[in-house]
Motif scaffolding. Sequence first.
Motif, PDB file in Angstrom:
ATOM      1  N   SER A   1     -11.770   7.045   2.532  1.00  0.00           N
ATOM      2  CA  SER A   1     -10.898   6.003   3.089  1.00  0.00           C
ATOM      3  C   SER A   1     -10.645   4.919   2.042  1.00  0.00           C
ATOM      4  O   SER A   1     -11.454   4.705   1.132  1.00  0.00           O
ATOM      5  N   ARG A   2      -9.517   4.244   2.187  1.00  0.00           N
ATOM      6  CA  ARG A   2      -9.155   3.168   1.248  1.00  0.00           C
ATOM      7  C   ARG A   2     -10.218   2.075   1.200  1.00  0.00           C
ATOM      8  O   ARG A   2     -10.457   1.469   0.159  1.00  0.00           O
ATOM      9  N   GLU A   3     -10.844   1.810   2.328  1.00  0.00           N
ATOM     10  CA  GLU A   3     -11.846   0.746   2.399  1.00  0.00           C
ATOM     11  C   GLU A   3     -13.095   1.066   1.582  1.00  0.00           C
ATOM     12  O   GLU A   3     -13.842   0.161   1.199  1.00  0.00           O
ATOM     13  N   ASP A   4     -13.356   2.347   1.334  1.00  0.00           N
ATOM     14  CA  ASP A   4     -14.558   2.739   0.606  1.00  0.00           C
ATOM     15  C   ASP A   4     -14.404   2.689  -0.912  1.00  0.00           C
ATOM     16  O   ASP A   4     -15.366   2.887  -1.645  1.00  0.00           O
ATOM     17  N   TYR A   5     -13.190   2.443  -1.399  1.00  0.00           N
ATOM     18  CA  TYR A   5     -12.977   2.338  -2.848  1.00  0.00           C
ATOM     19  C   TYR A   5     -13.383   0.957  -3.343  1.00  0.00           C
ATOM     20  O   TYR A   5     -13.095  -0.056  -2.714  1.00  0.00           O
TER      21      TYR A   5
ATOM     22  N   SER B   1       0.808  -1.224   0.000  1.00  0.00           N
ATOM     23  CA  SER B   1       0.000   0.000   0.000  1.00  0.00           C
ATOM     24  C   SER B   1       0.841   1.275   0.000  1.00  0.00           C
ATOM     25  O   SER B   1       0.334   2.347  -0.281  1.00  0.00           O
TER      26      SER B   1
ATOM     27  N   ARG C   1      -9.553   1.327  -8.058  1.00  0.00           N
ATOM     28  CA  ARG C   1      -8.609   2.457  -8.088  1.00  0.00           C
ATOM     29  C   ARG C   1      -7.596   2.248  -9.206  1.00  0.00           C
ATOM     30  O   ARG C   1      -6.799   1.332  -9.161  1.00  0.00           O
TER      31      ARG C   1
END
Length: 124
Positions: free
Chosen positions: A66-70, A9, A73
């Motif tokens: 937040s990364r979790e909501d993508y 990440s 990408r």
Amino acid sequence: DTLPTLNNSDWMEEYEGQLAVDVYQTENEVILKAPLAGVKPEDLDVAISRESVTIKGKREEDRTISREDYFHRELYWGTFGRTVTLPAEIDVDEAEAIEKFGLLILRLPKLDKNRQTKLKVKGN
């Protein structure tokens, strides 16, 4: 050194992206085009010489998501740069940079090596 992977990440924070460009010539100019959507003018640096163009910049990511909501990408965020050797010498004083619909267009007039001018000789 290892190549960045999508599993790591932190790779985007260390990686500088290479800017895609189109470069072509007309009879009197060299034209360079580069997509810069999402880049603020103050985050862009364009340096030209008679033989080359260097474009550097930064595209800021929207940090409120937040990364979790993508779900997906693919867009590149962070610093980028590109140096291009030009096919002809250019007149740096007459060069022009235009931004149009997220596209940077550099109009770089070719130097006329056959141009002549009269030089007046001054006496003492």
